[in-house]
Design a protein around this motif. Structure first.
Motif, PDB file in Angstrom:
ATOM      1  N   GLY A  10       0.698  -1.185  -0.259  1.00 33.65           N
ATOM      2  CA  GLY A  10       0.066   0.019   0.100  1.00 33.65           C
ATOM      3  C   GLY A  10       0.913   1.128   0.086  1.00 33.65           C
ATOM      4  N   THR A  11       1.925   1.351   0.894  1.00 28.22           N
ATOM      5  CA  THR A  11       2.632   2.460   0.951  1.00 28.22           C
ATOM      6  C   THR A  11       3.685   2.710  -0.514  1.00 28.22           C
ATOM      7  OG1 THR A  11       3.007   1.886   3.105  1.00 28.22           O
ATOM      8  CG2 THR A  11       4.003   3.757   2.532  1.00 28.22           C
ATOM      9  N   ASP A 213       0.394 -10.141  -0.215  1.00 26.59           N
ATOM     10  CA  ASP A 213       1.382 -10.711  -0.224  1.00 26.59           C
ATOM     11  C   ASP A 213       1.184 -12.338  -0.543  1.00 26.59           C
ATOM     12  OD1 ASP A 213       2.771  -8.819   1.040  1.00 26.59           O
ATOM     13  OD2 ASP A 213       2.246  -9.319   3.153  1.00 26.59           O
ATOM     14  N   THR A 232       8.148  -3.391  -0.082  1.00 24.14           N
ATOM     15  CA  THR A 232       7.326  -2.898   0.932  1.00 24.14           C
ATOM     16  C   THR A 232       8.188  -1.604   1.502  1.00 24.14           C
ATOM     17  OG1 THR A 232       6.315  -3.279   3.217  1.00 24.14           O
ATOM     18  CG2 THR A 232       8.630  -4.216   2.855  1.00 24.14           C
ATOM     19  N   VAL A 234       9.838  -0.733   4.425  1.00 23.54           N
ATOM     20  CA  VAL A 234      11.180  -0.964   5.072  1.00 23.54           C
ATOM     21  C   VAL A 234      12.095  -1.923   4.303  1.00 23.54           C
ATOM     22  CG1 VAL A 234       9.961  -0.383   7.707  1.00 23.54           C
ATOM     23  CG2 VAL A 234      10.051  -2.983   6.539  1.00 23.54           C
ATOM     24  N   VAL A 237      12.832  -7.623   6.218  1.00 23.72           N
ATOM     25  CA  VAL A 237      12.377  -8.323   7.618  1.00 23.72           C
ATOM     26  C   VAL A 237      13.291  -8.099   8.515  1.00 23.72           C
ATOM     27  CG1 VAL A 237      11.712 -10.398   8.810  1.00 23.72           C
ATOM     28  CG2 VAL A 237      11.323 -10.415   6.588  1.00 23.72           C
ATOM     29  N   ALA A 240      12.888  -6.733  14.906  1.00 25.38           N
ATOM     30  CA  ALA A 240      11.767  -6.481  15.613  1.00 25.38           C
ATOM     31  C   ALA A 240      11.103  -5.306  14.929  1.00 25.38           C
ATOM     32  CB  ALA A 240      12.328  -5.837  16.969  1.00 25.38           C
ATOM     33  N   PRO A 242      10.271  -2.245  13.508  1.00 26.75           N
ATOM     34  CA  PRO A 242      10.964  -0.835  13.808  1.00 26.75           C
ATOM     35  C   PRO A 242      10.192   0.385  14.359  1.00 26.75           C
ATOM     36  CG  PRO A 242      10.295  -1.510  11.300  1.00 26.75           C
ATOM     37  CD  PRO A 242       9.976  -2.466  12.209  1.00 26.75           C
ATOM     38  N   LYS A 268       4.092  -7.783  10.936  1.00 24.20           N
ATOM     39  CA  LYS A 268       3.172  -7.537   9.675  1.00 24.20           C
ATOM     40  C   LYS A 268       3.574  -7.389   8.476  1.00 24.20           C
ATOM     41  CE  LYS A 268       0.012  -3.742   8.704  1.00 24.20           C
ATOM     42  NZ  LYS A 268       0.237  -2.193   8.365  1.00 24.20           N
TER      43      LYS A 268
HETATM   44  P1  ADP Z   1       2.638  -3.494   2.907  1.00 23.49           P
HETATM   45  O1  ADP Z   1       1.660  -2.401   2.594  1.00 23.49           O
HETATM   46  O2  ADP Z   1       3.961  -3.038   1.879  1.00 23.49           O
HETATM   47  O3  ADP Z   1       2.130  -4.587   2.617  1.00 23.49           O
HETATM   48  P2  ADP Z   1       2.844  -3.434   5.854  1.00 23.49           P
HETATM   49  O4  ADP Z   1       2.355  -2.130   6.430  1.00 23.49           O
HETATM   50  O5  ADP Z   1       1.672  -4.453   5.620  1.00 23.49           O
HETATM   51  O6  ADP Z   1       3.414  -3.141   4.333  1.00 23.49           O
HETATM   52  O7  ADP Z   1       4.040  -4.092   6.251  1.00 23.49           O
HETATM   53  C1  ADP Z   1       5.264  -3.485   6.297  1.00 23.49           C
HETATM   54  C2  ADP Z   1       5.233  -2.809   8.145  1.00 23.49           C
HETATM   55  O8  ADP Z   1       5.364  -3.988   8.873  1.00 23.49           O
HETATM   56  C3  ADP Z   1       6.593  -1.980   8.231  1.00 23.49           C
HETATM   57  O9  ADP Z   1       6.252  -0.820   7.902  1.00 23.49           O
HETATM   58  C4  ADP Z   1       6.563  -2.125   9.933  1.00 23.49           C
HETATM   59  O10 ADP Z   1       6.139  -1.216  10.367  1.00 23.49           O
HETATM   60  C5  ADP Z   1       5.775  -3.524  10.115  1.00 23.49           C
HETATM   61  N1  ADP Z   1       6.662  -4.439  10.758  1.00 23.49           N
HETATM   62  C6  ADP Z   1       6.217  -5.083  12.099  1.00 23.49           C
HETATM   63  N2  ADP Z   1       7.238  -5.941  12.245  1.00 23.49           N
HETATM   64  C7  ADP Z   1       8.207  -5.936  11.442  1.00 23.49           C
HETATM   65  C8  ADP Z   1       9.406  -6.532  11.298  1.00 23.49           C
HETATM   66  N3  ADP Z   1       9.905  -7.650  12.106  1.00 23.49           N
HETATM   67  N4  ADP Z   1      10.148  -6.275  10.080  1.00 23.49           N
HETATM   68  C9  ADP Z   1       9.783  -5.363   9.324  1.00 23.49           C
HETATM   69  N5  ADP Z   1       8.573  -4.779   9.307  1.00 23.49           N
HETATM   70  C10 ADP Z   1       7.829  -4.932  10.373  1.00 23.49           C
END
Ligand code: ADP
Ligand code: ASP
Ligand code: MG
Length: 466
Positions: A10-11, A213, A232, A234, A237, A240, A242, A268
């Motif tokens: 989404g982002t 996904d 995504t 970040v 994976v 923790a 972030p 997530k």
């Molecule tokens: P997308 O929209 O790309 O699917 P999501 O918001 O579903 O993205 O997932 C990415 C987010 O997951 C990151 O921005 C982060 O805040 C969160 N997140 C939680 N735990 C983790 C982790 N262990 N590693 C990376 N991201 C994590």
């Protein structure tokens, strides 16, 4: 012939500047000589929530909400197409606006009915992906990358569990193998909707929140793709979340098992079902950052290994959970208590997040989402009415809100003293452990703490990796 499946979250498709990165990433894959590229897209961030709020608002008698949301959507997509759609964006915009008109009309009928069924929710909540696929295909074409939008409703065949539909892999793969090859042969990138599917009868479904996904993994498995890249926001994976642990680092490599545990227990970044379609085909998965594409990200491979110099790989948290305990000294002699307990829970449609090792013949305790605690307690009170009257069962107790903390890493449980270190760190942070379970896959330990202590526990454990 190389086949690559890429999913943008989404982002990653959520703004003009993000979509510019998407275009560059797809362009680079083509320049690198990858002949067959399937791109799975999410709705722009926030859109799915808005669509849901619109239809729920309509069901509650708010006639304006869906129309306002429709207007916001129109403006959002017009801004993107004006900026990146080239000179010929008008037909795409007209198509998108037509879909938004349908949404608003549909919500009006829901308003008349006064009820939004799961089926109606699925019909409307997938709109964000359907718009996004058309928008991304259009901006790719405007950037001289030939592309076609494809609705996964024509490919991903599911059962009719609306809101959480399961794909039927055999017909799904057959359709994917019919629909996509002609698009690739024409030299086009296929831009496919994430999140959505349809029943055999063609009724729209969704695969669950965050499931784009999963859609990408389904397409990747059916195409027998060489690699699956999850783009995504970040750098892969991380050790923790972030947002909770700002100094969390990217994990270079994870096994299917490890990511399975991480995703199930709250990371997530990847939908928990993502791995299941690719297990057989052993597709390597990269998790990468759309906003930092040069960072290598995380590679997920079938088999795991311990990471040199680290006692575990990651720590995660699942919030808003509750612990349910069935206890009574009289339970000892009654056969089948555990089976009846778990059947009663299953009848409520609740999935159990963990079963604590504190379970003995005198008590059974397990964790479920907080929202299901009351339904589970009621179901158990009904199931065991006679045993409670006879005092064989003393009580069915619930404790909520709790947070489940999970520590994950292959090989971890064979290294002496790791559990001791983890629990010592938690105790030093003055956090009380309420229940413990060792993961069935031998690469995780989970335990419950009070909701207020969740972040503290995550940070205290993560500090052990330093
Ligand atoms: P997308 O929209 O790309 O699917 P999501 O918001 O579903 O993205 O997932 C990415 C987010 O997951 C990151 O921005 C982060 O805040 C969160 N997140 C939680 N735990 C983790 C982790 N262990 N590693 C990376 N991201 C994590
Ligand atoms: N847009 C959907 C959701 O918000 C699916 C996804 O982003 O993966 O749940
Ligand atoms: Mg996601």
């Amino acid at each position: 012939m190389k086949t690559l499946v890429m999913k943008f979250g989404g982002t990653s498709v959520g703004s003009v500047s993000a979509i510019e990165n998407v275009i560059q990433i797809v362009r680079k894959a083509r320049e690198d000589g990858i002949e067959q590229i399937a791109v799975i897209v999410s709705a722009m961030s926030g859109v799915t929530n808005n669509l849901k709020a619109g239809i729920l608002g309509a069901a509650a008698g708010e006639t304006e909400t869906a129309h306002q949301i429709g207007q916001t959507l129109r403006e959002q997509h017009e801004a993107v197409l004006k900026a990146l759609g080239g000179s010929d964006y008008a037909p795409t915009l007209a198509e998108i606006n037509g879909m938004i008109d349908d949404y608003a009309r549909f919500c009006d009928s829901v308003g008349v009915l006064g009820e939004a069924t799961p089926r109606a929710l699925d019909y409307t909540m997938g709109l964000g992906e359907r718009i996004s696929a058309r928008q991304i295909a259009a901006v790719l074409r405007a950037a001289d990358i030939p592309a076609q939008a494809v609705d996964a409703t024509h490919m991903i065949v599911t059962d009719d569990r609306f809101q959480d539909a399961a794909p039927l892999m055999e017909p799904t793969c057959r359709r994917i193998q019919e629909v996509l090859p002609p698009i690739f042969e024409a030299g086009d990138v296929a831009v496919i909707t994430g999140f959505v599917g349809a029943t055999e009868a063609g009724i729209s479904t969704t695969l669950g929140r965050g499931a784009s996904d999963y859609s990408a993994a389904i397409v990747g498995a059916c195409l027998n793709c060489d690699e699956l890249w999850i783009w995504t926001d970040v750098d892969g994976v991380m050790s923790a979340d972030p947002r909770v642990v700002p100094d969390a680092g990217t994990i270079d490599r994870l096994s299917y098992r490890e990511i399975g545990e991480l995703a199930y227990y709250g990371a997530k970044v990847l939908h928990p079902k993502t791995i299941s379609p690719v297990v057989e085909a052993k597709v390597p998965i990269w998790v990468k950052n759309t906003f930092n594409p040069d960072h290598p990200g995380t590679l997920i491979v079938p088999n795991g290994e311990a990471q040199a110099g680290r006692i575990f790989k990651a720590v995660t948290a699942v919030h808003d959970t509750g612990l349910v305990t069935v206890e009574g000294r009289g339970m000892l002699g009654i056969p089948g208590i555990a089976a009846r307990t778990f059947s009663a829970v299953a009848r409520t449609g609740t999935s159990i997040l963990l079963i604590s090792q504190a379970s003995s013949e005198q008590s059974i305790c397990f964790m479920v989402p907080k929202a299901s605690v009351q339904a589970v307690v009621d179901a158990l009170s009904g199931e065991f009415e006679q045993e409670i009257t006879r005092r064989d069962i003393d009580r069915i107790a619930a404790l909520a809100p709790l947070t489940i903390i999970t520590v994950v890493g292959a090989g971890m449980l064979h290294v002496r003293g790791i559990a001791a270190k983890v629990f010592a760190a938690v105790a030093d942070a003055d956090v009380n452990v309420i229940a413990i379970a060792q993961g069935s896959s031998e690469c995780s330990i989970s335990f419950a703490v009070s909701a207020d202590d969740g972040d503290t526990a995550v940070r205290a454990i993560h500090a052990l990796t330093k």
